[in-house]
Design a protein around this motif. Sequence first.
Motif, PDB file in Angstrom:
ATOM      1  N   VAL A 170      -7.441  -9.475   3.380  1.00 47.73           N
ATOM      2  CA  VAL A 170      -6.417  -9.291   4.404  1.00 47.73           C
ATOM      3  C   VAL A 170      -6.035 -10.637   5.009  1.00 47.73           C
ATOM      4  CG1 VAL A 170      -6.093  -8.434   6.760  1.00 47.73           C
ATOM      5  CG2 VAL A 170      -6.831  -6.880   4.979  1.00 47.73           C
ATOM      6  N   ALA A 171      -7.013 -11.490   5.246  1.00 49.96           N
ATOM      7  CA  ALA A 171      -6.735 -12.815   5.794  1.00 49.96           C
ATOM      8  C   ALA A 171      -5.859 -13.645   4.860  1.00 49.96           C
ATOM      9  CB  ALA A 171      -8.042 -13.562   6.084  1.00 49.96           C
ATOM     10  N   LEU A 172      -5.997 -13.437   3.564  1.00 51.68           N
ATOM     11  CA  LEU A 172      -5.243 -14.212   2.571  1.00 51.68           C
ATOM     12  C   LEU A 172      -3.895 -13.579   2.211  1.00 51.68           C
ATOM     13  CD1 LEU A 172      -8.110 -15.233   0.114  1.00 51.68           C
ATOM     14  CD2 LEU A 172      -6.879 -16.720   1.715  1.00 51.68           C
ATOM     15  N   ASP A 173      -3.531 -12.479   2.859  1.00 45.10           N
ATOM     16  CA  ASP A 173      -2.281 -11.784   2.542  1.00 45.10           C
ATOM     17  C   ASP A 173      -2.228 -11.334   1.084  1.00 45.10           C
ATOM     18  OD1 ASP A 173      -1.009 -11.854   5.086  1.00 45.10           O
ATOM     19  OD2 ASP A 173      -0.506 -13.968   4.779  1.00 45.10           O
ATOM     20  N   ALA A 174      -3.317 -10.741   0.626  1.00 43.75           N
ATOM     21  CA  ALA A 174      -3.358 -10.211  -0.734  1.00 43.75           C
ATOM     22  C   ALA A 174      -2.323  -9.101  -0.907  1.00 43.75           C
ATOM     23  CB  ALA A 174      -4.754  -9.690  -1.056  1.00 43.75           C
ATOM     24  N   ILE A 175      -1.908  -8.907  -2.147  1.00 43.51           N
ATOM     25  CA  ILE A 175      -0.905  -7.899  -2.506  1.00 43.51           C
ATOM     26  C   ILE A 175      -1.529  -6.903  -3.478  1.00 43.51           C
ATOM     27  CG2 ILE A 175       1.331  -7.487  -3.588  1.00 43.51           C
ATOM     28  CD1 ILE A 175       1.624  -9.016  -1.026  1.00 43.51           C
ATOM     29  N   VAL A 176      -1.356  -5.620  -3.200  1.00 49.94           N
ATOM     30  CA  VAL A 176      -1.862  -4.571  -4.077  1.00 49.94           C
ATOM     31  C   VAL A 176      -0.752  -4.131  -5.021  1.00 49.94           C
ATOM     32  CG1 VAL A 176      -2.865  -2.257  -4.182  1.00 49.94           C
ATOM     33  CG2 VAL A 176      -3.452  -3.795  -2.299  1.00 49.94           C
ATOM     34  N   ARG A 177      -1.047  -4.133  -6.322  1.00 46.73           N
ATOM     35  CA  ARG A 177      -0.096  -3.667  -7.332  1.00 46.73           C
ATOM     36  C   ARG A 177      -0.454  -2.234  -7.715  1.00 46.73           C
ATOM     37  NH1 ARG A 177       3.294  -7.135  -9.840  1.00 46.73           N
ATOM     38  NH2 ARG A 177       3.214  -9.271  -9.047  1.00 46.73           N
ATOM     39  N   VAL A 178       0.548  -1.369  -7.681  1.00 47.19           N
ATOM     40  CA  VAL A 178       0.337   0.076  -7.819  1.00 47.19           C
ATOM     41  C   VAL A 178       1.273   0.627  -8.878  1.00 47.19           C
ATOM     42  CG1 VAL A 178       0.548   2.286  -6.615  1.00 47.19           C
ATOM     43  CG2 VAL A 178      -0.414   0.310  -5.421  1.00 47.19           C
ATOM     44  N   ARG A 179       0.761   1.581  -9.652  1.00 48.58           N
ATOM     45  CA  ARG A 179       1.623   2.308 -10.596  1.00 48.58           C
ATOM     46  C   ARG A 179       1.518   3.803 -10.319  1.00 48.58           C
ATOM     47  NH1 ARG A 179       1.863   1.869 -17.227  1.00 48.58           N
ATOM     48  NH2 ARG A 179       3.193   3.689 -17.572  1.00 48.58           N
ATOM     49  N   GLY A 180       2.678   4.447 -10.247  1.00 48.69           N
ATOM     50  CA  GLY A 180       2.727   5.884 -10.034  1.00 48.69           C
ATOM     51  C   GLY A 180       3.732   6.526 -10.959  1.00 48.69           C
ATOM     52  N   SER A 181       3.988   7.804 -10.756  1.00 47.89           N
ATOM     53  CA  SER A 181       4.922   8.524 -11.620  1.00 47.89           C
ATOM     54  C   SER A 181       6.345   7.995 -11.486  1.00 47.89           C
ATOM     55  CB  SER A 181       4.895  10.015 -11.289  1.00 47.89           C
ATOM     56  OG  SER A 181       5.207  10.226  -9.917  1.00 47.89           O
ATOM     57  N   ILE A 187       2.337  -3.579  -2.562  1.00 42.16           N
ATOM     58  CA  ILE A 187       2.109  -3.291  -1.142  1.00 42.16           C
ATOM     59  C   ILE A 187       1.256  -4.412  -0.567  1.00 42.16           C
ATOM     60  CG2 ILE A 187       1.276  -1.615   0.538  1.00 42.16           C
ATOM     61  CD1 ILE A 187       1.236   0.459  -1.758  1.00 42.16           C
ATOM     62  N   PRO A 188       1.722  -5.108   0.470  1.00 38.17           N
ATOM     63  CA  PRO A 188       0.846  -6.081   1.127  1.00 38.17           C
ATOM     64  C   PRO A 188      -0.405  -5.381   1.644  1.00 38.17           C
ATOM     65  CG  PRO A 188       3.126  -6.311   1.887  1.00 38.17           C
ATOM     66  CD  PRO A 188       3.060  -5.046   1.085  1.00 38.17           C
ATOM     67  N   LEU A 189      -1.560  -6.002   1.451  1.00 39.10           N
ATOM     68  CA  LEU A 189      -2.795  -5.371   1.891  1.00 39.10           C
ATOM     69  C   LEU A 189      -2.807  -5.169   3.400  1.00 39.10           C
ATOM     70  CD1 LEU A 189      -5.434  -4.272   0.724  1.00 39.10           C
ATOM     71  CD2 LEU A 189      -6.490  -6.502   1.157  1.00 39.10           C
ATOM     72  N   THR A 190      -2.109  -6.003   4.144  1.00 37.92           N
ATOM     73  CA  THR A 190      -2.033  -5.831   5.595  1.00 37.92           C
ATOM     74  C   THR A 190      -1.279  -4.565   5.980  1.00 37.92           C
ATOM     75  OG1 THR A 190      -0.139  -7.336   5.556  1.00 37.92           O
ATOM     76  CG2 THR A 190      -2.260  -8.272   6.207  1.00 37.92           C
ATOM     77  N   ASP A 191      -0.451  -4.042   5.070  1.00 35.23           N
ATOM     78  CA  ASP A 191       0.279  -2.788   5.312  1.00 35.23           C
ATOM     79  C   ASP A 191      -0.351  -1.596   4.592  1.00 35.23           C
ATOM     80  OD1 ASP A 191       2.157  -4.255   6.749  1.00 35.23           O
ATOM     81  OD2 ASP A 191       3.457  -4.537   5.010  1.00 35.23           O
ATOM     82  N   PHE A 192      -1.275  -1.868   3.693  1.00 33.54           N
ATOM     83  CA  PHE A 192      -1.816  -0.841   2.807  1.00 33.54           C
ATOM     84  C   PHE A 192      -2.610   0.220   3.577  1.00 33.54           C
ATOM     85  CE2 PHE A 192      -5.162   0.700  -0.091  1.00 33.54           C
ATOM     86  CZ  PHE A 192      -4.387   1.158  -1.139  1.00 33.54           C
ATOM     87  N   TYR A 193      -3.417  -0.236   4.536  1.00 32.42           N
ATOM     88  CA  TYR A 193      -4.261   0.679   5.301  1.00 32.42           C
ATOM     89  C   TYR A 193      -3.509   1.190   6.525  1.00 32.42           C
ATOM     90  CZ  TYR A 193      -7.937  -1.415   2.450  1.00 32.42           C
ATOM     91  OH  TYR A 193      -8.686  -1.852   1.400  1.00 32.42           O
ATOM     92  N   LEU A 194      -3.717   2.462   6.842  1.00 34.12           N
ATOM     93  CA  LEU A 194      -3.012   3.098   7.951  1.00 34.12           C
ATOM     94  C   LEU A 194      -3.973   3.367   9.103  1.00 34.12           C
ATOM     95  CD1 LEU A 194      -0.925   5.683   5.897  1.00 34.12           C
ATOM     96  CD2 LEU A 194      -0.225   3.414   6.677  1.00 34.12           C
ATOM     97  N   LEU A 195      -3.533   3.057  10.319  1.00 33.59           N
ATOM     98  CA  LEU A 195      -4.319   3.384  11.496  1.00 33.59           C
ATOM     99  C   LEU A 195      -4.447   4.892  11.615  1.00 33.59           C
ATOM    100  CD1 LEU A 195      -2.813   0.868  14.071  1.00 33.59           C
ATOM    101  CD2 LEU A 195      -5.014   0.697  12.905  1.00 33.59           C
ATOM    102  N   THR A 213      -3.499  -1.055  -9.959  1.00 34.76           N
ATOM    103  CA  THR A 213      -3.673  -1.708 -11.260  1.00 34.76           C
ATOM    104  C   THR A 213      -4.177  -3.146 -11.129  1.00 34.76           C
ATOM    105  OG1 THR A 213      -1.346  -2.377 -11.274  1.00 34.76           O
ATOM    106  CG2 THR A 213      -1.910  -0.289 -12.358  1.00 34.76           C
ATOM    107  N   ALA A 214      -3.846  -3.810 -10.021  1.00 36.18           N
ATOM    108  CA  ALA A 214      -4.274  -5.201  -9.834  1.00 36.18           C
ATOM    109  C   ALA A 214      -4.127  -5.569  -8.370  1.00 36.18           C
ATOM    110  CB  ALA A 214      -3.451  -6.148 -10.698  1.00 36.18           C
ATOM    111  N   VAL A 215      -4.770  -6.663  -8.006  1.00 37.38           N
ATOM    112  CA  VAL A 215      -4.645  -7.240  -6.672  1.00 37.38           C
ATOM    113  C   VAL A 215      -4.312  -8.715  -6.840  1.00 37.38           C
ATOM    114  CG1 VAL A 215      -5.757  -7.678  -4.460  1.00 37.38           C
ATOM    115  CG2 VAL A 215      -6.338  -5.615  -5.753  1.00 37.38           C
ATOM    116  N   ASP A 216      -3.219  -9.147  -6.213  1.00 37.01           N
ATOM    117  CA  ASP A 216      -2.834 -10.560  -6.239  1.00 37.01           C
ATOM    118  C   ASP A 216      -3.403 -11.243  -5.005  1.00 37.01           C
ATOM    119  OD1 ASP A 216      -1.455 -10.112  -8.557  1.00 37.01           O
ATOM    120  OD2 ASP A 216       0.527 -10.124  -7.636  1.00 37.01           O
ATOM    121  N   VAL A 217      -4.164 -12.304  -5.230  1.00 37.39           N
ATOM    122  CA  VAL A 217      -4.841 -13.012  -4.141  1.00 37.39           C
ATOM    123  C   VAL A 217      -4.305 -14.438  -4.064  1.00 37.39           C
ATOM    124  CG1 VAL A 217      -7.056 -13.699  -3.160  1.00 37.39           C
ATOM    125  CG2 VAL A 217      -6.908 -11.636  -4.592  1.00 37.39           C
TER     126      VAL A 217
END
Length: 329
Positions: A170-181, A187-195, A213-217
Amino acid sequence: MREFTYVRAAEVGQAVATVSADPEACYLAGGTTQLDLMKDGVLEPGRLVDITRLPLRGVRLDGDTLRVGALTTMEELAADPYVSARAPFVREALLLGASVQLRNMATIGGNLLQRTRCRYFRDPTVPDCNKRRRGTGCAAVTGAARMHAILGASEHCIASHASDLAVPLVALDAIVRVRGSAGERTIPLTDFYLLPEATPDVEHMLGQGELITAVDVPLPPEGTRSGYLKVRDRMSYEFALTSAAVTLLLDGGLIREARVALGGVGTVPWRAREAEEILRGAPAGPAAFREAAERAVRDPFTMPGTAFKVELAKRTLTRALRTVAGVAS
């Protein structure tokens, strides 16, 4: 444990299509948390789709960004030379996050999706858990609470997020790569988790069938110092009471750039942006560090069992900043 159907996916598209079409289906990778929850009766999927043989493993450098496959194990990422050289606090978080046996099983995608260690969530005989069943209440608010959150918490839920790795990412602004239908998205990891707010049972932005599928760091600039400090009740195989992930880029005695995130105290991995603002341009010293710590733990939601975490979190961050900056206490 409920009976379930087991399917081994041969390719990513097949896995996504199978889980997307079945509301009772979920993915299985390392299973280090998921299988425990299934045995306890907290999770009861009707179908498990094994993704361990999909081509989603490995770490590669693309410019100043590491592309980490979701099935890369914690141990593999900890051993990566670019992580050791450019972001050692990621390695520290991985090594402090689990035993070597678990690190060789647990995947990066699974680590980011691990469920809370809240004792009430993990005990299906406790009826009051909004995270298990919305609208039932939160037993932790009125019961014994020690390992629970003080930031992002409310009367609806005070369960803390368990991942060590997610804190430096989260400190490094990692990006989550997602595949769906519907295709792929990031999705930025800072936005990925919901309160939790009024929907504690909805923990992240993934929809049914979406697969990490992957995480960009992004790696910090050359010369950046970093550290991960974890405070816990015992030194081995224990979750954080508080933790702090810090990077500092120093110019003489001044802080040119800072990144700060907290763990063990948030319902999500907690990015402390106000603390970063205090640190940027400030002299690297106790005064700035303490002010940053005060800003990082603003407006906590505490219970009698968690009130101690306010000061502990501040001291954890202050110590982490001093250590990374090389400033004596």
